[in-house]
Design an enzyme around this catalytic site. Structure first.
Site: not given
Ligand code: ZN
Length: 215
Positions: A14, A157
């Site tokens: 992400d 992430h």
């Molecule tokens: Zn995010």
């Protein structure tokens, strides 16, 4: 390797695309010949980062939607929600020639207006809070190697300065591969498990199962 030890999972990232992090992740994926799915933030797509997205796509990775501004979406109007999704969808299409197939809400913050106005299956996943700089590389490795069951969507992430996740992947992926893990895109995971992800009811998936949850 017996069938029993095989695990099929989807690695997802992400908050990118992010120069210096997303490309480092791609280097590792490419080295091992595996693919992942990137949930991109529309705002981060520009003339430079679009090259990283194209490289990811060429490696068989999937580019999905993580909104345009990474805001708390339950506070938004229906129109603003549709705008967040539509703008990012178009940028992804213009970059790689394919529309996102899945949506991950920023902060996994949800409400009914979002479900009503976003026409993509919602994805969460299981993670180790790797967005938090205080989580050590060792903890990230421990999570990846030991806490990712068959059929799960692994939530990581590729955000700014997240070198600890890059380092954890460098250590973990060879061990996961020799331990029987197979890595597929989110689409590939649902296909492999014979599940059609739903968009007409309020469900968010962390596993490719009918309920979106384990068991
Ligand atoms: Zn995010």
């Amino acid at each position: 390797m017996s069938e029993m030890n095989k695990k099929t999972v989807a690695l997802t990232f992400d908050d990118g695309p992010e120069i210096g992090i997303t490309d480092a992740v791609l280097d590792i994926l490419e080295e091992h010949g595996i693919c992942a799915s990137f949930f991109v933030v529309g705002e981060n797509i520009n003339g430079e980062t679009v090259k990283i997205m194209r490289r990811a796509h060429a490696l068989g990775c999937e580019i999905n939607n993580h909104s345009f501004t990474h805001s708390v979406m339950p506070e938004m109007t229906a129109e603003a929600i549709r705008d967040e999704i539509g703008r990012t969808d178009k940028l992804v299409y213009d970059a790689v020639g394919e529309y996102p197939r899945f949506f991950r809400p920023p902060y996994i913050a949800l409400n009914s207006t979002m479900y009503e106005n976003i026409d993509l299956p919602f994805i969460a996943g299981i993670g180790c809070d790797d967005w938090d700089e205080k989580v050590s590389v060792e903890r990230r490795v421990e999570f990846l190697i030991g806490e990712c069951p068959d059929g799960c969507i692994i939530l990581l992430h590729d955000k700014e300065e997240n070198v600890k996740t890059v380092e954890a992947l460098r250590v973990s992926l060879p061990k996961m591969i020799s331990g029987g893990y197979e890595f597929v895109t989110v689409s590939g995971l649902f296909e492999k498990k014979g599940i059609t992800p739903q968009t007409d009811r309020e469900i968010i998936y962390s596993f490719a199962t009918v309920t979106g949850q384990m068991g």
